[in-house]
Enzyme design. Structure first.
Site, PDB file in Angstrom:
ATOM      1  N   ARG A 103      40.388  36.888  42.263  1.00  0.00           N
ATOM      2  CA  ARG A 103      40.480  38.173  42.965  1.00  0.00           C
ATOM      3  C   ARG A 103      39.960  39.265  42.042  1.00  0.00           C
ATOM      4  NH1 ARG A 103      46.172  40.691  45.128  1.00  0.00           N
ATOM      5  NH2 ARG A 103      46.430  41.363  42.972  1.00  0.00           N
ATOM      6  N   THR A 107      38.473  45.756  43.577  1.00  0.00           N
ATOM      7  CA  THR A 107      38.195  45.775  45.027  1.00  0.00           C
ATOM      8  C   THR A 107      39.231  44.956  45.810  1.00  0.00           C
ATOM      9  OG1 THR A 107      36.856  43.774  44.915  1.00  0.00           O
ATOM     10  CG2 THR A 107      35.710  45.869  44.542  1.00  0.00           C
ATOM     11  N   ASP A 201      51.913  37.269  37.912  1.00  0.00           N
ATOM     12  CA  ASP A 201      50.593  36.631  38.028  1.00  0.00           C
ATOM     13  C   ASP A 201      50.762  35.125  37.828  1.00  0.00           C
ATOM     14  OD1 ASP A 201      48.024  35.496  37.200  1.00  0.00           O
ATOM     15  OD2 ASP A 201      47.314  37.566  37.297  1.00  0.00           O
ATOM     16  N   ASP A 204      48.530  33.403  35.152  1.00  0.00           N
ATOM     17  CA  ASP A 204      48.924  33.759  33.779  1.00  0.00           C
ATOM     18  C   ASP A 204      50.229  33.078  33.390  1.00  0.00           C
ATOM     19  OD1 ASP A 204      46.718  35.339  33.729  1.00  0.00           O
ATOM     20  OD2 ASP A 204      47.769  37.250  33.564  1.00  0.00           O
TER      21      ASP A 204
HETATM   22  C1  PRP Z   1      45.807  34.697  42.397  1.00  0.00           C
HETATM   23  C2  PRP Z   1      46.489  33.626  43.237  1.00  0.00           C
HETATM   24  C3  PRP Z   1      45.685  33.640  44.504  1.00  0.00           C
HETATM   25  C4  PRP Z   1      45.225  35.085  44.610  1.00  0.00           C
HETATM   26  C5  PRP Z   1      46.026  35.759  45.666  1.00  0.00           C
HETATM   27  O1  PRP Z   1      44.670  34.175  41.790  1.00  0.00           O
HETATM   28  O2  PRP Z   1      46.524  32.388  42.608  1.00  0.00           O
HETATM   29  O3  PRP Z   1      44.586  32.763  44.491  1.00  0.00           O
HETATM   30  O4  PRP Z   1      45.489  35.702  43.349  1.00  0.00           O
HETATM   31  O5  PRP Z   1      45.594  37.063  45.885  1.00  0.00           O
HETATM   32  P1  PRP Z   1      45.055  37.560  47.287  1.00  0.00           P
HETATM   33  O6  PRP Z   1      45.936  36.971  48.328  1.00  0.00           O
HETATM   34  O7  PRP Z   1      45.199  39.059  47.195  1.00  0.00           O
HETATM   35  O8  PRP Z   1      43.628  37.136  47.435  1.00  0.00           O
HETATM   36  P2  PRP Z   1      43.786  35.051  40.798  1.00  0.00           P
HETATM   37  O9  PRP Z   1      42.684  35.715  41.554  1.00  0.00           O
HETATM   38  O10 PRP Z   1      44.668  35.953  39.978  1.00  0.00           O
HETATM   39  O11 PRP Z   1      43.122  33.956  39.874  1.00  0.00           O
HETATM   40  P3  PRP Z   1      43.826  32.895  38.877  1.00  0.00           P
HETATM   41  O12 PRP Z   1      44.470  31.850  39.738  1.00  0.00           O
HETATM   42  O13 PRP Z   1      42.668  32.373  38.102  1.00  0.00           O
HETATM   43  O14 PRP Z   1      44.824  33.612  38.020  1.00  0.00           O
HETATM   44  N1  URA Z   2      48.115  37.072  42.401  1.00  0.00           N
HETATM   45  C1  URA Z   2      49.220  36.635  41.732  1.00  0.00           C
HETATM   46  O1  URA Z   2      49.126  35.728  40.896  1.00  0.00           O
HETATM   47  N2  URA Z   2      50.394  37.219  42.001  1.00  0.00           N
HETATM   48  C2  URA Z   2      50.530  38.199  42.907  1.00  0.00           C
HETATM   49  O2  URA Z   2      51.650  38.686  43.104  1.00  0.00           O
HETATM   50  C3  URA Z   2      49.374  38.649  43.587  1.00  0.00           C
HETATM   51  C4  URA Z   2      48.175  38.059  43.332  1.00  0.00           C
END
Ligand code: PRP
Ligand code: URA
Length: 211
Positions: A103, A107, A201, A204
């Site tokens: 994400r 944006t 997150d 993370d």
């Molecule tokens: C997080 C999570 C989802 C997304 C959700 O991933 O694992 O895939 O955010 O957000 P949304 O519903 O607003 O699209 P992230 O983009 O942080 O990547 P990561 O898994 O590599 O940490």
């Molecule tokens: N992505 C995450 O990992 N946690 C949230 O709460 C939202 C987006």
């Protein structure tokens, strides 16, 4: 879109420890794995099976086995990877494809950076693993991707989501065959579009911070 909230005290118990900000990554990973086993049980209720004749030591009988083509499990990298082992334990004959999405935190739009899926998903039952349905953008993009490749039905398994954003995903899904299984429904999103109360997150907390 069918929505199932897997309301169960064991799930709520494990989720409470996951949410706790003092829970360290090794415990967090273990809990996501355990939680996934419980969610997988709920999510595979409609997995396609076919009859099979066998003989027990006592008598012939008929049972079922998972139909071909085998179900496809699609974890969304990174955080969805934490859910993969728990799902594969429950459906060991499934195949696994990968979607990498990040994400964009300015944006809030998902950006796809990796894809390793069969070219043709015709007739495939797909199970998408993504712990957080926040804006729902990542999940909606993954669902569109799979249907564009020919998938016939998609079950998405998320740990947390919010009513408002689930409604938005439902609108985008229209009359396509989609089931969403969630561990819990949370209140909403904060200014940074993080789920509240949420668990922070997920990527993370599973794997540490990356830039
Ligand atoms: C997080 C999570 C989802 C997304 C959700 O991933 O694992 O895939 O955010 O957000 P949304 O519903 O607003 O699209 P992230 O983009 O942080 O990547 P990561 O898994 O590599 O940490
Ligand atoms: N992505 C995450 O990992 N946690 C949230 O709460 C939202 C987006």
């Amino acid at each position: 879109m069918r929505v199932v909230i897997a309301d169960h005290p064991l799930i709520t118990h494990k989720l409470t420890v996951l949410r706790d900000k003092t829970t360290p990554p090794p415990t967090f990973r273990l809990l996501v794995d355990e939680l996934m086993t419980l969610l997988a049980y709920e999510a595979t209720r409609e997995v396609r099976v076919e009859p099979v004749a066998i003989e027990t030591p006592v008598a012939p009988t008929t049972g079922v086995r998972i139909s071909q083509p085998a179900p496809l499990i699609v974890p969304i990298l990174r955080a969805g990877l934490g859910m993969l082992d728990g799902m594969v334990k429950m459906v060991p004959t499934a195949e696994v494809g990968f979607l990498g999405m990040k994400r964009n935190e300015e944006t809030l739009e998902p950006e796809t950076y990796a894809e390793r899926l069969p070219d043709d998903l015709n007739g495939r039952q797909c199970f998408v693993l993504d712990p957080m349905l926040a804006t729902g953008g990542s999940l909606a993009a993954a669902i569109d991707f799979l249907f564009a490749r020919g998938a016939v039905d998609v079950t998405a398994i998320c740990v947390l989501g919010t009513p408002e954003r689930i409604a938005a995903v439902r609108k985008g899904v229209g009359d396509r065959e989609v089931t969403l299984v969630l561990g819990a429904l949370d209140d909403g999103l904060n200014e940074q579009a993080y789920i509240v109360p949420g668990l922070g997150d997920a990527g993370d907390r599973l794997y540490g911070t990356v830039d």
